[in-house]
Design a protein around this motif. Structure first.
Motif, short mmCIF file in Angstrom:
data_model
loop_
_atom_site.label_atom_id
_atom_site.label_comp_id
_atom_site.label_asym_id
_atom_site.label_seq_id
_atom_site.Cartn_x
_atom_site.Cartn_y
_atom_site.Cartn_z
N ASN A 181 0.84 -1.19 0.00
CA ASN A 181 0.00 0.00 0.00
C ASN A 181 0.88 1.24 0.00
O ASN A 181 1.23 1.80 1.04
CB ASN A 181 -0.93 -0.01 1.22
N ALA A 182 1.23 1.67 -1.21
CA ALA A 182 2.19 2.78 -1.37
C ALA A 182 1.52 4.14 -1.46
O ALA A 182 2.21 5.16 -1.48
CB ALA A 182 3.03 2.54 -2.63
N GLY A 183 0.19 4.19 -1.51
CA GLY A 183 -0.50 5.47 -1.57
C GLY A 183 -0.24 6.33 -0.35
O GLY A 183 -0.34 7.56 -0.42
N LEU A 184 0.10 5.69 0.76
CA LEU A 184 0.39 6.41 2.00
C LEU A 184 1.49 7.44 1.79
O LEU A 184 1.39 8.56 2.32
CB LEU A 184 0.82 5.39 3.07
N TYR A 185 2.51 7.10 1.03
CA TYR A 185 3.66 7.99 0.89
C TYR A 185 3.27 9.26 0.12
O TYR A 185 3.69 10.36 0.50
CB TYR A 185 4.81 7.25 0.20
N GLN A 186 2.49 9.11 -0.93
CA GLN A 186 2.06 10.29 -1.69
C GLN A 186 1.13 11.17 -0.86
O GLN A 186 1.28 12.40 -0.82
CB GLN A 186 1.33 9.83 -2.96
N ASN A 187 0.19 10.55 -0.16
CA ASN A 187 -0.78 11.30 0.63
C ASN A 187 -0.14 12.00 1.84
O ASN A 187 -0.71 12.94 2.39
CB ASN A 187 -1.91 10.39 1.09
N ALA A 188 1.04 11.51 2.24
CA ALA A 188 1.74 12.14 3.36
C ALA A 188 2.69 13.24 2.90
O ALA A 188 3.24 13.96 3.73
CB ALA A 188 2.52 11.09 4.14
N GLY A 189 2.88 13.37 1.57
CA GLY A 189 3.70 14.46 1.07
C GLY A 189 5.05 14.08 0.50
O GLY A 189 5.88 14.95 0.22
N ALA A 190 5.32 12.78 0.32
CA ALA A 190 6.59 12.36 -0.28
C ALA A 190 6.64 12.80 -1.74
O ALA A 190 5.63 12.79 -2.44
CB ALA A 190 6.75 10.85 -0.18
N ASN A 191 7.83 13.17 -2.21
CA ASN A 191 7.94 13.49 -3.64
C ASN A 191 7.99 12.20 -4.45
O ASN A 191 8.04 11.10 -3.89
CB ASN A 191 9.16 14.39 -3.91
N MET A 192 8.01 12.32 -5.77
CA MET A 192 7.88 11.13 -6.61
C MET A 192 9.07 10.18 -6.50
O MET A 192 8.90 8.96 -6.56
CB MET A 192 7.67 11.53 -8.07
N ILE A 193 10.25 10.73 -6.34
CA ILE A 193 11.43 9.87 -6.16
C ILE A 193 11.28 9.05 -4.90
O ILE A 193 11.53 7.84 -4.88
CB ILE A 193 12.72 10.73 -6.07
N GLN A 194 10.86 9.69 -3.82
CA GLN A 194 10.65 8.98 -2.56
C GLN A 194 9.53 7.94 -2.69
O GLN A 194 9.68 6.81 -2.20
CB GLN A 194 10.31 9.98 -1.46
N GLN A 195 8.45 8.31 -3.33
CA GLN A 195 7.34 7.37 -3.50
C GLN A 195 7.81 6.09 -4.18
O GLN A 195 7.51 4.97 -3.73
CB GLN A 195 6.23 8.00 -4.32
N LEU A 196 8.57 6.23 -5.26
CA LEU A 196 9.05 5.07 -6.00
C LEU A 196 10.07 4.28 -5.19
O LEU A 196 9.99 3.04 -5.12
CB LEU A 196 9.68 5.53 -7.32
#
Length: 457
Positions: A181-196
């Motif tokens: 469940n990687a949506g958490l990282y985007q919804n918390a404010g991680a940039n795209m490099i961090q999300q990936l």
């Protein structure tokens, strides 16, 4: 036609294009005027050319024509949820996701009169029970299990590390599936490099664990589901999903696991607003477009009012119809991989892959994802990224129309909130610091709500 078009014209190199642009700028600096610098450390140029691509582009293997429209249903009442699923299928939903809050839900009753052979069914459990899993039929159904995602979001294991991993092993052996469940990282404010990178490191923890099990021999048929969120940075989000698939294939091939993953996409909550809420429809539409063109297998749209209203038929119908319009009236189901060969998107995809892989290697060399969660490193990095983005929103550099630009002062919301739309503080003891999802507009919206209340006193 016997002759190809434009054969009578000389080819123009990227260097020649740049020289022409520089001349037209009449002394203005090319880099300062036309180069856009992103939070990911990527410099976006005014044009892209084939001679600037490092490698010949390879066709992607996902198929935009095969994306499924998913309806997500929280099962608060079994019979009502069953009826809602049947209605959603009749109105265009192609798959159903049931969110199961407890073991009290009887699966047989939930699936009554639903043909799972023609409609894929996903069960997202908010608890961990290998015994309960056995009550779920296996034909055309998927069970989502992510113990690390639960730890990251709540700060605690379901029970403890050892018990959770034993349950996880049992579930994966039974279902040949696990979820990230990687949506958490985007919804918390991680940039795209961090999300990936975090998604890859998150997945790697599971691959490491399963590879250590001598009795686990289902590597080639193991199905990995990645749930991820997308925002409104249109071309970047297309490239992000393409990069995710490439990175997953690279990682899984190192272990000998199945190199194909299922990518489920939901629009982000981070840019959604309670004021001028109809703009959420515009945001989710472009986000769903990015998901389709990026190669998502399954898309669950977010209702325009989901952050402040309880589930309702109107909001869910509009969300579903947005995807139906894209699929059946905008012809998004007619062409596979239309983004292939677009120099801009290919360049973004390559850069996102390279930067994410570099960060992933750094995480692994410093103990791995779980270790960095426990030390708070992941949380700290996400906070830094979120704070930077928040500052851009607060200064007006990042715009949410109707909220920090062109707000409607007559728009009142205090009597229209059915659910609390802001971060909730729950003072409980946690094993690690949880990763907190937060919308950009929250502080500004709270100020406006306070003004509404003071005006009415």
């Amino acid at each position: 036609m016997s002759k190809a078009l434009f054969n009578n014209f000389d080819e123009v190199s990227s260097k020649q294009w740049k020289q022409k642009i520089q001349m037209d700028l009449k002394g203005a600096d090319y880099n300062d005027t036309l180069i856009w610098h992103t939070n990911e450390g990527i410099d976006v140029k005014p044009f892209y050319h084939a001679d600037e691509l490092d490698v010949t582009t390879n066709p992607s293997f996902s198929k935009a024509t095969e994306f499924e429209i998913c309806q997500s249903i929280f099962v608060a009442h079994t019979q009502k949820s069953n009826a809602k699923a049947i209605d959603a299928i009749s109105r265009g939903a192609e798959s159903i996701e049931f969110i199961i809050p407890s073991e009290d839900v009887i699966i047989k009753d939930l699936l009554k009169e639903i043909d799972s052979t023609s409609t894929p069914i996903t069960f997202k459990l908010l608890f961990l029970s290998s015994e309960y899993i056995k009550t779920i039929p296996t034909q055309n159904t998927t069970i989502q299990t992510d113990i690390i995602g639960h730890l990251a979001k709540t700060g605690n294991w379901f029970k403890n590390l050892n018990d959770d991993h034993k349950q996880f092993e049992s579930i994966v052996k039974h279902t040949n599936t696990f979820t990230v469940n990687a949506g958490l990282y985007q919804n918390a404010g991680a940039n795209m490099i961090q999300q990936l990178a975090y998604t890859l490191a998150h997945t790697n923890e599971y691959f490491n664990h399963l590879s250590s099990l001598i009795e686990f021999s289902n590597k080639e048929i193991l199905k990995v589901i990645i749930n991820i969120s997308v925002g409104t940075n249109y071309f970047f989000e297309i490239a992000k999903l393409r990069a995710l698939r490439i990175l997953f294939q690279t990682l899984s091939s190192e272990y000998g696991f199945n190199s194909n993953c299922q990518i489920n996409v939901t629009p982000t909550k981070r840019n959604k607003t309670i004021y001028d809420y109809n703009t959420n429809l515009l945001r989710t539409t472009t986000e769903c477009m990015s998901a389709i063109l990026g190669g998502a297998n399954n898309i669950t749209n977010l209702a325009y009012d989901s952050i402040y209203h309880k589930d309702n038929e109107f909001g869910e119908r509009i969300a579903r119809n947005q995807l139906l319009v894209l699929k059946e009236e905008s012809y998004f189901d007619k062409v596979d991989n239309p983004a292939d060969g677009a120099y801009y998107i290919e360049s973004l995809t390559t850069q996102l892959c390279d930067k994410a892989l570099e960060l992933f290697k750094d995480i692994e060399s410093n103990g791995g994802f779980l270790s960095q969660l426990k030390t708070g490193t992941i949380q700290k990095k996400i906070k830094e990224s979120a704070s930077k983005e928040q500052a851009q929103f607060d200064s007006g550099e990042l715009t949410l129309l109707g909220t920090n630009k062109h707000p409607n002062p007559q728009d009142k919301m205090k009597d229209n909130l059915e659910i609390y739309p802001f971060v909730k503080i729950n003072p409980v003891k946690t094993l690690i610091e949880p990763i907190i999802e937060k919308r950009l507009a929250e502080t500004l919206e709270q100020q406006r709500l306070n003004q509404e209340q003071s005006t009415n006193k």
